[in-house]
Scaffold this motif. Structure first.
Motif, PDB file in Angstrom:
ATOM      1  N   LEU A   1       0.828  -1.200   0.000  1.00  0.00           N
ATOM      2  CA  LEU A   1       0.000   0.000   0.000  1.00  0.00           C
ATOM      3  C   LEU A   1       0.863   1.250   0.000  1.00  0.00           C
ATOM      4  O   LEU A   1       1.935   1.265   0.624  1.00  0.00           O
ATOM      5  CB  LEU A   1      -0.902   0.041   1.241  1.00  0.00           C
ATOM      6  N   PRO A   2       0.429   2.309  -0.680  1.00  0.00           N
ATOM      7  CA  PRO A   2       1.139   3.588  -0.566  1.00  0.00           C
ATOM      8  C   PRO A   2       0.934   4.155   0.835  1.00  0.00           C
ATOM      9  O   PRO A   2       0.095   3.668   1.594  1.00  0.00           O
ATOM     10  CB  PRO A   2       0.464   4.463  -1.628  1.00  0.00           C
ATOM     11  N   PRO A   3       1.683   5.191   1.213  1.00  0.00           N
ATOM     12  CA  PRO A   3       1.477   5.804   2.530  1.00  0.00           C
ATOM     13  C   PRO A   3       0.046   6.320   2.672  1.00  0.00           C
ATOM     14  O   PRO A   3      -0.608   6.677   1.693  1.00  0.00           O
ATOM     15  CB  PRO A   3       2.492   6.962   2.538  1.00  0.00           C
ATOM     16  N   LYS A   4      -0.426   6.367   3.897  1.00  0.00           N
ATOM     17  CA  LYS A   4      -1.777   6.849   4.155  1.00  0.00           C
ATOM     18  C   LYS A   4      -1.895   8.305   3.704  1.00  0.00           C
ATOM     19  O   LYS A   4      -1.125   9.165   4.124  1.00  0.00           O
ATOM     20  CB  LYS A   4      -2.094   6.742   5.638  1.00  0.00           C
ATOM     21  N   PRO A   5      -2.868   8.619   2.838  1.00  0.00           N
ATOM     22  CA  PRO A   5      -3.002   9.993   2.339  1.00  0.00           C
ATOM     23  C   PRO A   5      -3.514  10.940   3.424  1.00  0.00           C
ATOM     24  O   PRO A   5      -4.237  10.527   4.339  1.00  0.00           O
ATOM     25  CB  PRO A   5      -4.035   9.866   1.207  1.00  0.00           C
ATOM     26  N   PRO A   6      -3.171  12.214   3.322  1.00  0.00           N
ATOM     27  CA  PRO A   6      -3.744  13.195   4.249  1.00  0.00           C
ATOM     28  C   PRO A   6      -5.215  13.431   3.926  1.00  0.00           C
ATOM     29  O   PRO A   6      -5.686  13.119   2.831  1.00  0.00           O
ATOM     30  CB  PRO A   6      -2.915  14.455   3.993  1.00  0.00           C
ATOM     31  N   ALA A   7      -5.924  13.979   4.900  1.00  0.00           N
ATOM     32  CA  ALA A   7      -7.327  14.328   4.668  1.00  0.00           C
ATOM     33  C   ALA A   7      -7.399  15.501   3.698  1.00  0.00           C
ATOM     34  O   ALA A   7      -6.546  16.406   3.731  1.00  0.00           O
ATOM     35  CB  ALA A   7      -8.002  14.692   5.979  1.00  0.00           C
ATOM     36  N   PRO A   8      -8.388  15.549   2.810  1.00  0.00           N
ATOM     37  CA  PRO A   8      -8.519  16.675   1.876  1.00  0.00           C
ATOM     38  C   PRO A   8      -9.021  17.907   2.610  1.00  0.00           C
ATOM     39  O   PRO A   8      -9.528  17.816   3.734  1.00  0.00           O
ATOM     40  CB  PRO A   8      -9.554  16.162   0.875  1.00  0.00           C
ATOM     41  N   PRO A   9      -8.905  19.086   1.988  1.00  0.00           N
ATOM     42  CA  PRO A   9      -9.490  20.284   2.604  1.00  0.00           C
ATOM     43  C   PRO A   9     -10.976  20.088   2.878  1.00  0.00           C
ATOM     44  O   PRO A   9     -11.708  19.521   2.066  1.00  0.00           O
ATOM     45  CB  PRO A   9      -9.261  21.367   1.540  1.00  0.00           C
ATOM     46  N   ALA A  10     -11.418  20.537   4.045  1.00  0.00           N
ATOM     47  CA  ALA A  10     -12.812  20.333   4.443  1.00  0.00           C
ATOM     48  C   ALA A  10     -13.792  20.911   3.427  1.00  0.00           C
ATOM     49  O   ALA A  10     -14.880  20.361   3.211  1.00  0.00           O
ATOM     50  CB  ALA A  10     -13.049  20.941   5.824  1.00  0.00           C
TER      51      ALA A  10
ATOM     52  N   ASP B   1      -7.935  12.886  -5.358  1.00  0.00           N
ATOM     53  CA  ASP B   1      -6.900  11.893  -5.611  1.00  0.00           C
ATOM     54  C   ASP B   1      -5.540  12.559  -5.510  1.00  0.00           C
ATOM     55  O   ASP B   1      -5.218  13.464  -6.287  1.00  0.00           O
ATOM     56  CB  ASP B   1      -7.091  11.267  -6.997  1.00  0.00           C
ATOM     57  N   GLY B   2      -4.754  12.144  -4.538  1.00  0.00           N
ATOM     58  CA  GLY B   2      -3.411  12.696  -4.379  1.00  0.00           C
ATOM     59  C   GLY B   2      -3.395  14.168  -4.062  1.00  0.00           C
ATOM     60  O   GLY B   2      -2.481  14.888  -4.501  1.00  0.00           O
ATOM     61  N   GLY B   3      -4.382  14.651  -3.316  1.00  0.00           N
ATOM     62  CA  GLY B   3      -4.417  16.061  -2.941  1.00  0.00           C
ATOM     63  C   GLY B   3      -4.952  16.976  -4.021  1.00  0.00           C
ATOM     64  O   GLY B   3      -4.834  18.196  -3.912  1.00  0.00           O
ATOM     65  N   VAL B   4      -5.568  16.404  -5.063  1.00  0.00           N
ATOM     66  CA  VAL B   4      -6.114  17.179  -6.181  1.00  0.00           C
ATOM     67  C   VAL B   4      -7.553  16.743  -6.408  1.00  0.00           C
ATOM     68  O   VAL B   4      -7.870  15.552  -6.320  1.00  0.00           O
ATOM     69  CB  VAL B   4      -5.290  16.945  -7.468  1.00  0.00           C
TER      70      VAL B   4
ATOM     71  N   GLY C   1     -14.850  -1.600  -6.034  1.00  0.00           N
ATOM     72  CA  GLY C   1     -13.946  -0.877  -6.910  1.00  0.00           C
ATOM     73  C   GLY C   1     -14.398   0.530  -7.241  1.00  0.00           C
ATOM     74  O   GLY C   1     -13.883   1.137  -8.189  1.00  0.00           O
ATOM     75  N   TYR C   2     -15.350   1.062  -6.476  1.00  0.00           N
ATOM     76  CA  TYR C   2     -15.854   2.414  -6.752  1.00  0.00           C
ATOM     77  C   TYR C   2     -14.694   3.410  -6.722  1.00  0.00           C
ATOM     78  O   TYR C   2     -13.926   3.464  -5.761  1.00  0.00           O
ATOM     79  CB  TYR C   2     -16.893   2.785  -5.701  1.00  0.00           C
ATOM     80  N   PRO C   3     -14.533   4.237  -7.785  1.00  0.00           N
ATOM     81  CA  PRO C   3     -13.367   5.118  -7.866  1.00  0.00           C
ATOM     82  C   PRO C   3     -13.527   6.432  -7.124  1.00  0.00           C
ATOM     83  O   PRO C   3     -12.575   7.217  -7.054  1.00  0.00           O
ATOM     84  CB  PRO C   3     -13.250   5.379  -9.375  1.00  0.00           C
ATOM     85  N   GLY C   4     -14.712   6.707  -6.587  1.00  0.00           N
ATOM     86  CA  GLY C   4     -14.979   8.027  -6.018  1.00  0.00           C
ATOM     87  C   GLY C   4     -14.561   8.170  -4.571  1.00  0.00           C
ATOM     88  O   GLY C   4     -13.911   7.313  -3.983  1.00  0.00           O
ATOM     89  N   GLY C   5     -14.979   9.317  -3.997  1.00  0.00           N
ATOM     90  CA  GLY C   5     -14.632   9.610  -2.617  1.00  0.00           C
ATOM     91  C   GLY C   5     -13.276  10.266  -2.511  1.00  0.00           C
ATOM     92  O   GLY C   5     -12.820  10.967  -3.415  1.00  0.00           O
ATOM     93  N   THR C   6     -12.599  10.031  -1.398  1.00  0.00           N
ATOM     94  CA  THR C   6     -11.294  10.637  -1.159  1.00  0.00           C
ATOM     95  C   THR C   6     -10.204   9.573  -1.169  1.00  0.00           C
ATOM     96  O   THR C   6     -10.462   8.377  -1.008  1.00  0.00           O
ATOM     97  CB  THR C   6     -11.254  11.359   0.199  1.00  0.00           C
TER      98      THR C   6
END
Length: 320
Positions: A14-23, A44-47, A267-272
């Protein structure tokens, strides 16, 4: 040593745990539909990314609170505007879809028959006859094998898709090898700061029959056909998620539990990024222990030997 090897396998895969996106982005992330397609806005990836399943993902560059530009094209040529309840992109307006319950709680269906009456009637029925050589049932509680495994048994409360109590107590049972596999997965997760939270496991056959009889015909794809029984009836399936060991709170996943929408797909691609990372972590740990995820429900996992167990109809109060 085996536990350490499994832990390293999970961490390395697994890649490192991603940060939370801006609220502020959370109200923008979601699905938007036109007459021709559905567009997903994901993080995805802060974008922020616009995704139509038949096209390549398009990163969005923020211009103001509600205005974005397609990356590399500039606001004059690729303006994306979020308005209340819709998105305008490429000259096409799409309305926001309400996926899942608006309050983030439990999705509900209106039963077509009285659940109380069905429980009384269906409890007296027998499950379908099966032939073959089956392993002897040996139902145990995963939470007794590992006390960090927590329970939120929705069917022992009214907080479920039919809004009725089906179980006499909030307990989770599984066939012993499956329960031991869940306990091993829990031990792998512990150094990463996570525990396992079980929503459902063994389900008596008569409860599956009530689900079927109470669910509207057009929604019966959500529930198992009692004529065939389910893997839950065999004690070889579990509905499960992660919780944070430090806070005790369930982690964020791309959908809520028992949610009958596209967001529930494994496999849903959405969310954060963080939600999808949690989902992938849960899946990889359980798959390493012999479970397979249900493609339609990220929380539902079947144990590899499910077919070796017979459909059971033992009530919770009768399990020794």
């Amino acid at each position: 040593m085996i536990l350490l090897a499994l832990l390293l396998q999970v961490v390395d895969s697994l890649p490192p745990k991603p940060p939370a996106p801006p609220a502020a982005w959370l109200s923008l992330i979601g699905a938007y539909a036109s007459d021709h397609d559905t567009l997903y806005v994901i993080e995805d990836g802060g974008v922020l990314v616009a995704l139509v399943r038949s096209a390549a993902p398009q990163p969005l560059a923020q211009v103001s609170d509600s205005v974005f530009a397609l990356a590399g094209r500039g606001v004059d040529h690729g303006e994306v505007v979020f308005r209340r309840g819709e998105i305008a992109m490429g000259g096409v307006a799409r309305r926001r879809l309400q996926l899942g319950p608006a309050d983030g709680g439990q999705l509900r269906l209106q039963p077509v028959r009285s659940v109380a009456q069905l429980l009384r009637a269906d409890r007296r029925l027998r499950p379908p006859a099966e032939s073959g050589a089956f392993l002897a049932a040996d139902l145990v509680e995963p939470a007794r094998l590992d006390t960090t495994i927590h329970l939120d048994i929705r069917y022992a409360t009214t907080n479920n898709f039919l809004g009725s109590v089906f179980y006499s107590s909030p307990r989770a049972f599984m066939q012993r090898p499956a329960a031991q596999a869940v306990a091993r997965a829990s031990r792998v997760l512990r150094p990463l700061g996570y525990g396992l939270l079980i929503h459902d496991a063994y389900r008596p056959w008569y409860v599956t029959k009530v689900f079927w009889d109470a669910t509207p015909t057009e929604s019966r794809w959500l529930v198992a056909n009692p004529a065939r029984g389910s893997k839950h009836n065999r004690g070889a399936a579990v509905d499960i998620t992660l919780y944070d060991l430090a806070t005790g709170a369930p982690v964020e996943m791309p959908s809520t539990y028992d949610e009958a929408t596209v967001r529930a797909e494994s496999g849903y691609p959405g969310g954060t990024s963080r939600q999808r990372w949690h989902r992938a972590l849960l899946r990889r740990v359980l798959e390493a222990e012999g479970f397979t995820v249900n493609p339609s429900e990220w929380w539902h996992f079947d144990y590899r030997d499910w077919q070796r167990y017979q459909i059971l109809n033992v009530r919770f109060e009768d399990i020794k």
